[in-house]
Every structure is written in C-alpha cells, then in structure tokens.
Design an enzyme around this catalytic site. Structure first.
Site, PDB file in Angstrom:
ATOM      1  N   CYS A   1       0.839  -1.219   0.000  1.00 37.78           N
ATOM      2  CA  CYS A   1       0.000   0.000   0.000  1.00 37.78           C
ATOM      3  C   CYS A   1       0.865   1.258   0.000  1.00 37.78           C
ATOM      4  CB  CYS A   1      -0.941   0.021   1.189  1.00 37.78           C
ATOM      5  SG  CYS A   1      -0.817  -1.403   2.269  1.00 37.78           S
TER       6      CYS A   1
ATOM      7  N   HIS B   1      -8.867   4.496  -1.234  1.00 37.86           N
ATOM      8  CA  HIS B   1      -7.533   3.904  -1.106  1.00 37.86           C
ATOM      9  C   HIS B   1      -7.252   2.943  -2.268  1.00 37.86           C
ATOM     10  CE1 HIS B   1      -3.938   2.349   0.567  1.00 37.86           C
ATOM     11  NE2 HIS B   1      -4.426   1.448   1.375  1.00 37.86           N
TER      12      HIS B   1
ATOM     13  N   CYS C   1     -12.443   1.060   8.108  1.00 43.70           N
ATOM     14  CA  CYS C   1     -11.514   0.660   7.049  1.00 43.70           C
ATOM     15  C   CYS C   1     -11.599   1.601   5.858  1.00 43.70           C
ATOM     16  CB  CYS C   1     -11.846  -0.728   6.518  1.00 43.70           C
ATOM     17  SG  CYS C   1     -11.985  -2.003   7.755  1.00 43.70           S
TER      18      CYS C   1
ATOM     19  N   ILE D   1     -12.405  -0.352  -0.649  1.00 47.34           N
ATOM     20  CA  ILE D   1     -11.762  -0.964  -1.818  1.00 47.34           C
ATOM     21  C   ILE D   1     -12.021  -0.019  -2.989  1.00 47.34           C
ATOM     22  CG2 ILE D   1     -11.974  -2.903  -3.423  1.00 47.34           C
ATOM     23  CD1 ILE D   1     -12.647  -4.632  -0.898  1.00 47.34           C
TER      24      ILE D   1
ATOM     25  N   LYS E   1      -9.537   6.892   4.226  1.00 44.23           N
ATOM     26  CA  LYS E   1     -10.859   6.484   4.685  1.00 44.23           C
ATOM     27  C   LYS E   1     -11.966   6.944   3.752  1.00 44.23           C
ATOM     28  CE  LYS E   1     -14.134   4.832   6.724  1.00 44.23           C
ATOM     29  NZ  LYS E   1     -14.696   4.750   5.386  1.00 44.23           N
TER      30      LYS E   1
END
Ligand code: ZN
Lengths: 385, 131
Positions: free
Chosen positions: A83, A332, A206, A209, A328
């Site tokens: 990442c 991402h 999280c 996606i 967030k």
C-alpha cells in the site's frame, strides 16, 4: 544533487471504474499531469502499484502504460511496496531527477481492486504481510491492524467511541474533495453499528476498496521556476522499513519506520513538525490516523485523540490533516494512494485545491505506508515563491 | 500460491516452533532469522521454542482471506512464549467471550487449510487456552 520540483498534477476520481482498466485509468491521470506541466518531453515513467499481477494478471506494467500513453521507448517500470507503493514511486522519481539522470519524470500510481471479490482482495492485500508466517495462518491485513488497534486503545485508555471520530471527521473532509470516493457524512453511531471485519475493526473503520490513478510530473527546481509560477519543491524525502513480522516488534502502538523516515525527511528539509501546515497521512484504518499523528510529531504519545476532538487537525488547523478525507473517505486505490497524497498536498501548496483549499500553506507533508508500517515514505513539500 | 516445497521447508517452524537464538546477544526470534537485527551477529542457531505462553492481544476474523471460509470466524493473536519470544498464531478451542490478554495458552497441532480440492492439506501448531 539537484533540487526537485513538482510541475504537473493529474487525478482521476477514486471509486469504481467498470469502464476502465489499468491502462485507461492511468492514461487519464498521466495525460492530465503532462498537460498541466506544459507538455514537456517525459523521459521516464515510474508507476506505483501493488496488485496488477495478483488481481489483473498484469506484469510489465511500466511498458504497458508507457506504450498506451504514447511514451513507448522511455524508461518505464513499476515499483512496489504494498500500500506504500505510491510513496516509493515518488522516492524513485525523486532519485532519478535529483541525480541528473533524467530531467522530466512522470511519477504515477494506478490500482484496480473493485472487480475482484472481497475474499480475493482480502487475500491480495494480505500479501503485504509475511506470507509464510502471517498470511499462512489465515491472518488478514485487517486482523494485523485490529491487533494494533486493541493494543493502542488499552495502552492509552482510548474508547471505541473515540476511535470512531476519525472516520466521521474524514467523511466530513471528503465532502469538499471533488475526486473522493465518498461524499456522504457518517456518525459515530454509523461506525459502531457497521459490521465487524476483525474485532474491534468495523467496516467504517476501514479504507474502502477502490480503483484510481494519479500522476505528477517531476523536474529540476531551476527548470520548474522557468516554466511555472506555482512551484512546489520536494524539500525532503526518506523511506524506512521495520520488522516484517508484527509480533517481533516491541511496541505496536507506533510505527518505527514512520518515526525514522520522518526524522530524516524533516532534517533534509530543515523543518520541524510544528512547521507543517498541511499533511496527508496514511489512515487505512481508524487507529492508524492517531498513530500517524503521533509518529509524525504532531502530537505527544497517546494525545492524538484529545487533539483531534479539539479540532486541532481540522481543515485550517495546525496542521490540517487529510483535508482530502484521507484513505478512509477519499478512498484507497492502494498503489496509487501515495501519489494521490503527493498531488493533493502539492495542490494545497499551489493554492489550487479548490473547495478543499486550506489557508495559504507553505509546508506540506505526505506519509505513505506499505504493510503494517513495514515500509514508510515521508516527503516534505514546500511552496517556492 | 501454495507449493509442496514451500510448505515442506517451513515444517520445522510450523510443527515444532523452530525459531532462532542469537549466540551474540541471546535473543530469540520467530520465524527464524540468519542475522540478529539488534546486535548484528550472524551467529544464530535454530532452537525449538517453548510451546506454552500467554495471549497478549487477539482479534476475531470475520472476513477472511480466500481459503479460510471454512474456519470463519477464527481467532488470531500474539502469544508471548515462556522465554519471551512472541509469535502470531491462531487460538482455537476457546470461548471467545472468555479470552483476554493474559490468558495462558498451550500449543496444539491442527489443520491450517487445504489448497483447493486437489492440493496439499497444511498443518501447524495453533494455541488453545491451558486447562
Ligand atoms: Zn543478537
């Protein structure tokens, strides 16, 4: 070493791009960045990406993208640090320009995650951890961050509700970010009622996606001064790594690699944490936002929650942290995220950030994390008058 | 991608918790290392680590990576072994509502996963609360 500047910026909206693959998505960002830079002769392309091979069956990514962007023949390759790929792409591009090897380098990032199933993406992202000794036991990437979150909450006596403030603030910030994946306010209650992924991490803790691509053009600072009046210098940059196996680290409420990279980047730019006006930090999970703030020296240990509550890091604060909404809420697209952050901070320093502009920043910071703090790049950007 | 040699060469660590002990500074590590990151010695020996310890931190995985659906939900945690070495492992045979940091645990030999319908079945030591 030559000084290095950012002279062109190109972004695509973060989200689901069912109509675009890696090449089409990258093209969009790359062409915008090159045109923004005044169409210089690009000599090299560095691409940050994590999952092209495991989710899109695509290696040789540099050549594919160079070819599709009409830059066949140039040096072009992918760099990978999970990442944190975008951060090391910037570092690689910086080295190429600072060394004098190339004058104009396109640093980009691209990622396509949304077309795989959640299980497949979970598996692909878990490869950021130790495959033989962490992933082998069924440990997901979220699970490793869940261990960190529990440890941090216990060590500093932070409540679950306090942790939920991070995503709430990020979603608020993203309301003003045109390229953000989410334009939707959420409440603490929404976070606490969202499904558990790995206790105590819930869905709304999280980063989502995402698909996305971002690009910046780098060139020598002296050259940049000639062609543009909004010039941003990469004043400091450093990368550091930590033990791969999380359980070997003595204290998981901090990422040593962030601390080391930040120290070096601050020293190189001759600035201190209190000089930073705007920062984009790597908040893949709620707890990381707080850890990042402490590791970067914006807060004392264990006090990030208190300062966040007081609004110290809100847009216009000192520093403004993640005016984009962060991982967030901006989203991402893993290997591209670091390049988004660089682009966003550079836009802020050029005062071209539109609705998410914070008042006249001079010093910006970007933090890009690969794995659970395993590879961290910190860059200090400075507005040049 | 799972392969027989990849699994086979790690079997000492999976089955018997083989880690490394640094002859320079005495520290122990799991998984095994060739160089000590603290004293920089390259004189490390393989040793079997203790199979009892204390659970330090844990999480319950509800969205697993592919290949682990059958076991979901399952507990993954950090265990501090008797000699101070920390390992990341699964915790099984437990009532999750009773698990807490400080729970004493002991190693137990278990199946970890199957590599599809035709691949190998992989085993390793997991941990369970000590009774
Ligand atoms: Zn040693």
């Amino acid at each position: 070493m030559r000084k290095v500047a950012i002279v062109g910026i190109g972004l695509t909206k973060v989200g689901r791009h069912f109509d675009k693959g890696l090449r089409e998505l990258f093209y969009e960002a790359a062409v915008r960045a090159i045109e923004d830079a005044g169409c210089p002769e690009i000599e090299a392309i560095i691409v940050g990406n994590m999952c092209s091979s495991s989710l899109c069956d695509q290696d040789s990514l540099g050549a594919l993208l160079a070819d599709y962007c009409g830059l066949c023949g140039r040096a072009a390759f992918k760099v990978e640090a999970a990442c944190g790929s975008g951060g090391v792409a910037l570092l690689t591009g910086y080295m190429a320009v600072a060394s004098g090897l190339y004058d104009y380098v396109l640093v980009g990032g691209v990622e396509k995650l949304t077309e795989a199933t959640t299980r497949e993406v979970t598996y692909a992202l878990a490869k950021a951890a130790d495959a033989d000794y962490e992933l082998f036991y069924g440990t997901s990437f979220t699970a490793l961050n869940a261990l960190i979150m529990r440890y941090y909450m216990r060590k500093y006596n932070v409540t679950r509700e306090d942790m939920a403030l991070w995503p709430v603030k990020m979603h608020e910030n993203a309301m003003k970010c045109p390229h953000a994946q989410f334009h939707k306010r959420i409440t603490v209650d929404d976070v606490l009622k969202s499904p558990l992924i790995a206790d105590p991490i819930r869905v709304l803790d999280c980063a989502p996606i995402s698909d996305g691509a971002a690009a910046v053009v780098l060139c020598p600072l002296e050259e940049a001064r000639r062609v543009s009046d909004a010039v941003v210098e990469v004043a400091g940059i450093a990368c550091s790594t930590d033990y791969m196996y999380l359980a070997q680290r003595p204290d998981i409420a901090s990422f040593t690699a962030t601390v080391k990279a930040a120290e070096r980047a601050y020293r190189m730019a001759k600035v201190e944490p209190r000089d930073v006006d705007v920062a984009e930090v790597h908040d893949a999970f709620s707890v990381l936002g707080f850890i990042d703030i402490e590791d970067l020296g914006f807060s004392r240990r264990g006090e990030a929650v208190k300062l966040l509550k007081e609004g110290v890091f809100d847009p216009g604060g000192k520093p403004s942290v993640n005016p984009s909404g962060g991982l967030k809420a901006r989203g991402h697209p893993v290997g591209a995220t670091g390049v988004y952050q660089v682009a966003e901070v550079a836009l802020q320093l050029m005062e071209k950030a539109g609705s998410m502009q914070v008042p006249s920043p001079e010093i910006g910071l970007v933090q890009s994390i690969g794995g659970v703090g395993t590879t961290v790049t910190v860059a200090i950007l400075r507005r040049v008058k | 991608m799972a392969s027989v040699p990849r699994y086979w060469r790690n079997i000492p660590s999976y089955y018997r918790l083989v880690g490394s002990k640094c002859r320079g500074c005495g520290r122990t590590w799991f998984p095994p290392r060739r160089c000590c990151p603290i004293c920089y010695s390259r004189d490390l020996e393989l040793i079997e680590l203790p199979t009892e310890g204390v659970l330090e931190e844990f999480t319950i995985i509800r969205t697993p990576p592919s290949g682990f659906d059958y076991y979901t939900p399952y507990v993954v945690g950090i265990v501090k072994l008797r000699d101070g070495t920390r390992v990341l492992t699964q915790v099984v045979d437990c009532d999750v509502t009773e698990l807490k940091p400080g729970t004493e645990v002991v190693a137990t030999f278990r199946r970890v996963r199957e590599d599809g319908d035709f691949g190998i079945v992989m085993y390793a030591l997991k941990f369970r609360p000590k009774r």
